[in-house]
Write an enzyme that holds these catalytic residues in place. Structure first.
Site, mmCIF file in Angstrom:
data_model
loop_
_atom_site.group_PDB
_atom_site.id
_atom_site.type_symbol
_atom_site.label_atom_id
_atom_site.label_comp_id
_atom_site.label_asym_id
_atom_site.label_seq_id
_atom_site.Cartn_x
_atom_site.Cartn_y
_atom_site.Cartn_z
ATOM 1 N N LYS A 127 0.877 -1.182 0.000
ATOM 2 C CA LYS A 127 0.000 0.000 0.000
ATOM 3 C C LYS A 127 0.909 1.225 0.000
ATOM 4 C CE LYS A 127 -4.334 -1.574 0.807
ATOM 5 N NZ LYS A 127 -4.819 -1.759 2.161
ATOM 6 N N HIS A 130 2.043 6.957 2.423
ATOM 7 C CA HIS A 130 1.624 8.311 2.063
ATOM 8 C C HIS A 130 1.827 9.305 3.202
ATOM 9 C CE1 HIS A 130 -2.038 7.793 4.365
ATOM 10 N NE2 HIS A 130 -2.219 6.625 3.771
ATOM 11 N N HIS A 133 1.178 8.662 6.846
ATOM 12 C CA HIS A 133 2.077 7.823 7.643
ATOM 13 C C HIS A 133 3.182 8.605 8.321
ATOM 14 C CE1 HIS A 133 0.532 4.549 4.922
ATOM 15 N NE2 HIS A 133 0.304 4.084 6.124
#
Ligand code: ARG
Length: 571
Positions: A127, A130, A133
């Site tokens: 994933k 981004h 995070h």
């Protein structure tokens, strides 16, 4: 640590008060209103023992201690003894301590080497990593640094999201539409495309879901092909994450993610059964938490596969058994509050008394000025891109401003990335905040660049002063009478507050307290720099002032380090 409280407690102490030095120390307060002194001692508690009204007791203490050389002034105000420290004493104590301790200044040993786990970052494999995070990653790193600074033995864990039914989907998607070269070229973006395509295709072809379930079940049973693919996805993802960690200067001691605990699932399912905590509900196994006002915790799905909370139960027990932690800290978004409440309750019901030492440290959301980002709508902003952009923008500013540096690239990195980190740690963590480039890179605001620039300014003064003077300043053989101005005193006070502030920040899991203090030191330094001529003709005066400059420089550098930032010598 500079411990005026202890010194003051010793001065106040006398047998008739009926209090130990330590008790007195704990009662001494730091008034927020500075007109009430640097320290204040409340006398309410003494009324009983001394059978006198508190203001009278305060008055007699004032009379007793007023002459002590520690004080410029001591006043009785109502039930309080307000103490104003002697400026020279404070400045001297500060400079000697800071220069003695150097890189160790700000640290303490209250942790006595006991093990503490800090879990942070913990992104999901395949994933995007981004901008959202950044919060767990940067806040967690600073909490690690703070616990390290106060003397704990910290184990840094990245609890990777590397398990779950979505990997069945990912493998199916890869087999239908994927190829190796594309994944290798840009793993996360490519894997995400496959995953998104899976969700589009499954609308028309529901059998894909069955296929994915089957594949995941094979993966769980350790089937060779499935495990190999999964391992490969994990490795490629980790390579991508590591790029970001390297940019931020962040490391981990363990990358044991969710998958690591899959083998121990039967143990916990059995334990939950044996302890009669699990009930069946529509084919699934749950722990009913209605009694505690919570939704049930889902332990296994109807197909027998385990869930997020189940793996978190296993992880907590593993950590206790392997590290015997004093504290087990989880730096995870407040969106997961309920998850952590349920998880804690289940561990508690299982009888693990140490669950009280497991701490969820939540934080609010970050959004971008042009609206929030969301994985689902494809509007993801990759953290790596944000950091790169920070470096690019900083490089522009450096060139435009004509900032002094030997290595533009290195400075742009240190300042650009530092700016993002500093901004991240500026607000109290629980608050949502909006990421704004103008705020982040402003060299004059309460920002990373401002603090770093102040540090560089101190370094430049040290250089300009010349080696001879520098040596004398470092010898601490100083005439403190040159450091009695208000701005010198305030600077010293802000510097000596650092160790206390670091302890408070660690106890509250709140790096912003240190960020605040570093700004305070930088501002006090700039006031001192502005009010006073530092590199004066009179050598003794120059040496004294330079010593304070060095102390401030050390405090800023160490403070930035606790936030996970570097302090450039030139900019
Ligand atoms: N991987 C999860 C996510 O990205 C965060 C994991 C948090 N840690 C934990 N022990 N549950 O949402």
């Amino acid at each position: 640590m500079i411990d005026f409280k202890k010194k003051l407690a010793k001065i106040i102490f006398s047998d008739d008060l009926g209090l130990s030095i330590e008790e007195i120390e704990n009662m001494i307060e730091l008034p927020t209103d500075k007109s009430m002194g640097d320290y204040a001692f409340p006398c309410f508690r003494l009324a009983k023992t001394l059978r006198k009204a508190p203001p009278l007791i305060a008055k007699s203490i004032v009379e007793k201690i007023a002459k002590n050389e520690m004080f410029d002034d001591v006043k009785q105000v109502n039930a309080y003894v307000n103490m104003f420290l002697n400026k020279e004493v404070v400045v001297k104590e500060t400079i000697t301590t800071v220069l003695d301790k150097g890189t160790e200044f700000g640290k303490s040993d209250i942790g006595q080497g006991k093990p503490v786990i800090v879990e942070y970052s913990s992104p999901n494999i395949a994933k995007p990593f981004h901008i959202g995070h950044i919060r767990s990653t940067v806040i967690g790193n600073s909490i690690y640094k703070l616990y390290d600074a106060v003397g704990y033995d910290v184990i840094r864990i990245n609890h990777l999201g590397d398990y779950g039914t979505q990997f069945g989907k990912m493998i199916v998607a890869y087999r239908h539409w994927g190829n190796e070269a594309d994944v290798k070229a840009d793993p996360i973006k490519t894997l995400l495309e496959y995953y998104t395509k899976f969700h589009v295709e499954v609308e028309n072809n529901p059998s894909l879901d069955d296929e994915a379930r089957e594949v995941f079940s094979k993966l769980e049973k350790g089937a060779k092909d499935e495990v190999e693919l999964w391992k490969w996805f994990r490795e490629e993802s980790l390579k991508e994450f590591t790029k970001v960690y390297d940019m931020l200067g962040i490391e981990f001691d363990s990358y044991k993610g969710e998958s690591f605990y899959s083998d121990s699932m039967p143990r916990f399912i059995k334990e939950l059964k044996d302890k009669k905590l699990m009930v069946e509900s529509q084919g699934a196994q749950i722990v009913d938490l209605e009694e505690y006002g919570m939704n049930p915790a889902l332990i296994t799905k109807s197909d027998g596969s385990t869930l997020y909370v189940t793996r978190d139960i296993a992880a907590a027990v593993y950590r206790k058994e392997n590290y015997n932690f004093e504290k087990n800290i989880y730096v995870v978004a407040s969106q997961q509050n309920l998850h952590f409440q349920q998880w804690k309750k289940v561990l508690e019901l299982m009888g693990y008394e140490w669950v009280k030492d497991c701490i969820h440290v939540p934080f609010g959301l970050v959004s971008l000025e042009d609206g929030t980002m969301s994985t689902r709508h494809g509007r993801v902003v990759f953290l790596e891109d944000v950091l790169k952009q920070a470096v690019d923008k900083t490089r522009e500013i450096i060139v435009e401003k004509g900032v002094m540096t030997d290595d533009i690239e290195e400075t742009a990195k240190t300042v650009g990335i530092g700016a993002v980190v500093f901004q991240e740690l500026s607000n109290s963590r629980i608050k949502d905040y909006v990421f704004s480039w103008d705020k982040v890179l402003n060299f004059d605001g309460e920002t990373g660049p401002y603090v770093q620039y102040t540090h560089a300014r101190a370094c430049s003064l040290m250089k300009k002063a010349g080696e001879e003077t520098l040596k004398k300043a470092l010898s601490k053989d100083i005439e403190y009478k040159y450091l009695t101005s208000e701005s010198a005193y305030i600077l010293a006070k802000e510097v000596y507050a650092l160790p206390r502030v670091v302890i408070e920040a660690a106890e509250k899991y709140e790096p912003s307290i240190v960020t605040r203090q570093v700004v305070n030191i930088a501002q006090a330094f700039n006031r001192f720099y502005h009010d006073e001529h530092i590199l004066v003709k009179n050598e003794d005066e120059k040496v004294a002032k330079l010593a304070l400059v060095i102390a401030a420089k050390i405090a800023i550098k160490n403070g930035l380090d606790f936030l996970g930032m570097k302090a450039p010598e030139k900019m």
